[in-house]
Design a protein around this motif. Structure first.
Motif, PDB file in Angstrom:
ATOM      1  N   VAL A  41       0.837  -1.203   0.000  1.00 39.70           N
ATOM      2  CA  VAL A  41       0.000   0.000   0.000  1.00 39.70           C
ATOM      3  C   VAL A  41       0.870   1.250   0.000  1.00 39.70           C
ATOM      4  O   VAL A  41       0.648   2.184  -0.766  1.00 39.70           O
ATOM      5  N   LYS A  42       1.913   1.236   0.830  1.00 39.50           N
ATOM      6  CA  LYS A  42       2.787   2.396   0.928  1.00 39.50           C
ATOM      7  C   LYS A  42       3.454   2.668  -0.422  1.00 39.50           C
ATOM      8  O   LYS A  42       3.515   3.798  -0.904  1.00 39.50           O
ATOM      9  N   LEU A  43       3.923   1.580  -1.033  1.00 36.16           N
ATOM     10  CA  LEU A  43       4.605   1.716  -2.312  1.00 36.16           C
ATOM     11  C   LEU A  43       3.681   2.255  -3.389  1.00 36.16           C
ATOM     12  O   LEU A  43       4.035   3.135  -4.170  1.00 36.16           O
ATOM     13  N   VAL A  44       2.471   1.704  -3.424  1.00 37.48           N
ATOM     14  CA  VAL A  44       1.521   2.147  -4.445  1.00 37.48           C
ATOM     15  C   VAL A  44       1.170   3.614  -4.219  1.00 37.48           C
ATOM     16  O   VAL A  44       1.116   4.409  -5.154  1.00 37.48           O
ATOM     17  N   GLN A  45       0.997   3.987  -2.949  1.00 39.33           N
ATOM     18  CA  GLN A  45       0.681   5.380  -2.640  1.00 39.33           C
ATOM     19  C   GLN A  45       1.774   6.312  -3.121  1.00 39.33           C
ATOM     20  O   GLN A  45       1.511   7.350  -3.706  1.00 39.33           O
TER      21      GLN A  45
END
Ligand code: ATP
Ligand code: CU1
Ligand code: MG
Length: 754
Positions: free
Chosen positions: A328-332
């Motif tokens: 999630v962090k990476l996609v954000q």
């Protein structure tokens, strides 16, 4: 040491606002780099913690008239709660109310002016409906309450000494409003029929707000991928405490806890199975469609679905440490990053607004001088100001990037930034690592041959020497040797090795039981002056069967060879073929010897092979390919191949299972399936195509609209662009861009083949 903080932004009305925030941030001492993304409403700031703190960064954005909230990833569960809720923001609700009120008033104003505008007398409309004073009273709330944000935005921009689309709307509608005001209260002494343009201003404001409302709602949908990912999170976990099974909140699970999972349940956090067996559907995280067998010792990923059996596992990673949280962090971060193509759009918006104001002023002067008609000059100038708004331009790339990266995550493809997403569609050469990428990466010893007649002729004894050394090496081939020896009943635990050394790409050496033992490549043995002739014929034969041959010498005497097989992945052949059909050059890169490499390459239908490349030369091999002017992608397993992955224009790491090797690569393929290479490139192509369409939609209105609004067609056909139509076109251009970007949500692997 640089740190990074992501901020959620508020109050931006167009890409020019994003530019001005960027300017503010870049002027702060301690900010090393930053990028502001209008579509994602995010700022990513790289800063030096010794000079500035995130709070000060947020404060400076506030001071510039925008809102900023630090996205703190400490409290992962709270964040995930926030994000999973539907994005009905206060902005959206306020916009809706303004559109509603502006809409009602606009309709009243329009009806009142119908007879005048059409020139047809309409008996059912009373004359007072067109009374200028009534129209004035009706327009005031639209102009100053509904349209307040335009004035606010224009003022903010003025403080930064720039102009934004708010400036254009504020200028345009104010011109219409104040002109009408003057006409209403200072009756003209001339015989000219001076009409009022209250309805123009009200309609334009309402339409643009309507566009923004649609845009706001649609923008919310571009981040559904994140919300879906977050939604995968289980709410509770069943934990064994003092021999009792207790159901607790997911936020209370600690690493080390023993968690119980029953069939059909979600696995709450990451961990390692200690008891029981099952199959697990990991598709939501890895994109791998086949359920995976799990037994004690295997790792499980939080948020995946347990199918058949029930098991207990020990929690290893919770909260923001979990694979899901990292994804999630990476996609954000990726969604908030800027694609290189956007720089063009940013530059254009930078000079666009001042240019438009100049054109509008010129239009006004020229028409006033040539026709002596104030109202005509005014209407054309207002038309230019409204139609020229560059807001759709600022949406064109970020919205597609958001949908594209989200779509990637859905298919187990983690794209680190918009830049990689853009570069991937330009790839000309794709370099595939052999072991673990094209092949399964699970080597097994299949053959053993000893030199007969030597003093240590005992096969088992040789195998023991070999496995003792290899148990010190992490190389997959070493593990294969140890496994084989164990299967033959050799005790590998007894170990008195001295001077163990691993020589990358060549082999290993050590003293065992007072003897000097070497295991490695034939080439290495030649440099060590160990004669290899005795087993040459066998070695060749195995190599042609695509087996890797490793050589064993004791006290500088060749003793034995082993043949090691590592099968191609089932999808390799098909994927190579598809990549070639897509027009890519496919190259295989390996440290293995020429003949074995050639045999594997032939099986996979790869013509270009670079073999016997030592790990430290792999990056140079990539550089060589780049020197020919090619855009090169490298696909590797992410651990040994890190320098080569970093050197490549696009580095794709195969992260198998929970081992998400994110750091060195630009794109991480979470499942080991090579099909995702193809999907990643197709996704990049689809996204770039989508961005180009968006840029077209964004520009076309301006390019056609500005000259028409300026009155170029008027001398010929008497054609002018009514500012109200300009307002509608403007609103529509933003909406069409966002809607087009959302079309990308229908992306399916294989469907965008070019
Ligand atoms: N621990 C080891 N034991 C035996 N042989 C080894 C060992 N390490 C390396 N070698 C030899 O060196 C060769 C090259 O090793 P390297 O790690 O560079 O490539 P690889 O893992 O075989 O292939 P790839 O480059 O495709 O991953 C191997 O094929 C093997 O013959
Ligand atoms: Cu605009
Ligand atoms: Mg390797």
């Amino acid at each position: 040491m640089t740190q990074t903080v992501t901020l959620k932004l508020d109050g931006m009305s167009c890409a020019a606002c994003a530019n001005s925030i960027e300017k503010v941030l870049k002027n702060l001492a301690g900010v090393e780099d930053c990028s502001v993304n209008f579509g994602a409403e995010q700022a990513t700031v790289h800063y030096n913690p010794e000079q500035i703190q995130p709070k000060a960064v947020a404060a400076s954005i506030d001071a510039a008239g925008f809102g900023a909230e630090i996205l703190d990833d400490q409290d992962w569960y709270k964040l995930s709660d926030n994000l999973t809720q539907s994005p009905s923001s206060t902005t959206s609700q306020q916009l809706r109310l303004k559109v509603l009120i502006g809409g009602i008033i606009s309709v009243l104003l329009m009806v009142g002016s119908l007879p005048m505008m059409t020139g047809i007398p309409m008996a059912w409309i009373p004359a007072w409906a067109h009374h200028p004073i009534l129209q004035f009273i009706l327009t005031v709330p639209v102009q100053f309450w509904c349209g307040y944000s335009f004035y606010g935005g224009a003022l903010k921009a003025l403080k930064q000494r720039t102009a934004t689309m708010d400036t254009l709307i504020a200028l345009g509608t104010s011109a219409a409003f104040f002109y009408s005001l003057v006409v209403t209260f200072i009756p003209a002494g001339t015989d000219q029929d001076l009409g009022v343009y209250y309805e123009t201003s009200a309609v334009v404001i309402t339409l643009i707000l309507l566009g923004r409302w649609f845009e706001d709602r649609a923008k919310g949908q571009t981040s559904t991928a994140i919300r879906q990912l977050m939604g995968l999170q289980a709410k509770t976990a069943r934990v064994i405490q003092d021999g009792q099974v207790v159901e607790i909140e997911i936020a209370s699970v600690q690493p080390g806890d023993t968690v119980l999972v029953r069939p059909g349940e979600k696995i709450p956090v990451d961990g390692e199975i200690i008891e029981g067996q099952s199959t697990v559907d990991e598709a939501m995280v890895t994109g791998e469609s086949q359920p995976v067998q799990k037994q004690p010792g295997d790792l499980v990923i939080g948020a995946t679905l347990n199918k058949t059996g029930s098991f207990q596992f020990r929690a290893t990673h919770v909260g923001k440490e979990t694979v899901l949280a990292q994804i999630v962090k990476l996609v954000q971060e990726a969604q908030g990053s800027k694609a290189p193509i956007q720089r063009l759009a940013d530059q254009v918006t930078g000079w666009f607004v001042p240019a438009v104001i100049t054109i509008a002023v010129l239009t006004f002067i020229v028409w006033l001088l040539t026709t002596q008609t104030l109202s005509l000059a005014l209407i054309t100038a207002v038309g230019v100001l409204i139609i020229a708004c560059p807001c759709a331009l600022g949406l064109a790339t970020p919205t597609s990037v958001m949908v594209g990266t989200g779509k990637g995550a859905e298919h187990g493809i983690l794209i680190k930034g918009a830049e990689s997403l853009e570069l991937a569609h330009k790839i000309q050469t794709i370099v595939l690592d052999k072991t673990g990428t094209l092949t399964e990466g699970k080597p097994t010893v299949t053959d053993f041959m000893a030199v007969k007649g030597t003093s240590h002729g005992n096969e088992l004894h040789l195998l023991q020497l070999a496995s003792i050394i290899e148990s010190h090496s992490e190389h997959p081939l070493a593990e294969a040797v140890v496994r084989y020896a164990q299967a033959q009943g050799v005790d590998v635990s007894l170990s008195d090795t001295q001077n163990f050394a691993a020589i990358a790409g060549q082999g290993v050496q050590a003293q065992v039981q007072g003897r000097q033992v070497y295991i490695g490549t034939q080439r290495w043995f030649q440099t060590l002056k160990i004669k290899t002739d005795a087993l040459q014929t066998y070695a060749h034969q195995w190599e042609i069967q695509s087996k890797t041959v490793i050589w064993l010498a004791v006290d500088h005497q060749l003793e034995a060879i082993m043949g090691i097989a590592d099968a191609l992945k089932p999808t390799s052949i098909e994927v190579v073929q598809t990549l070639k059909q897509m027009g890519l050059e496919v190259v295989m890169l390996t440290g293995d010897n020429q003949r074995t490499a050639g045999a594997i390459a032939a099986q996979a239908h790869i013509e270009q092979v670079k073999a016997e490349v030592r790990p430290d030369q792999k990056a140079a091999a990539i550089q060589q390919l780049q020197a020919n002017g090619h855009i090169v992608a490298m696909v590797g397993d992410g651990i040994n191949d890190a320098p080569a992955l970093a050197q490549a224009d696009v580095g794709m790491a195969i992260g198998t299972g929970t081992d998400v090797a994110i750091a060195a690569s630009d794109i991480t393929l979470i499942s080991g399936d090579l099909q995702s290479i193809v999907t990643a490139i197709q996704l990049s192509r689809a996204t770039m195509g989508n961005i180009r369409q968006n840029l077209f939609f964004a520009f076309i209105y301006n390019i056609i609209g500005i000259p028409v609004a300026a009155g170029i067609l008027y001398p010929f056909w008497g054609l002018l662009l009514n500012p109200m139509i300009a307002g509608a076109a403007m609103a529509f251009s933003s909406v069409s861009v966002v809607t087009n970007a959302l079309r990308l949500r229908r992306f399916q692997p294989g469907s965008f083949r070019q």
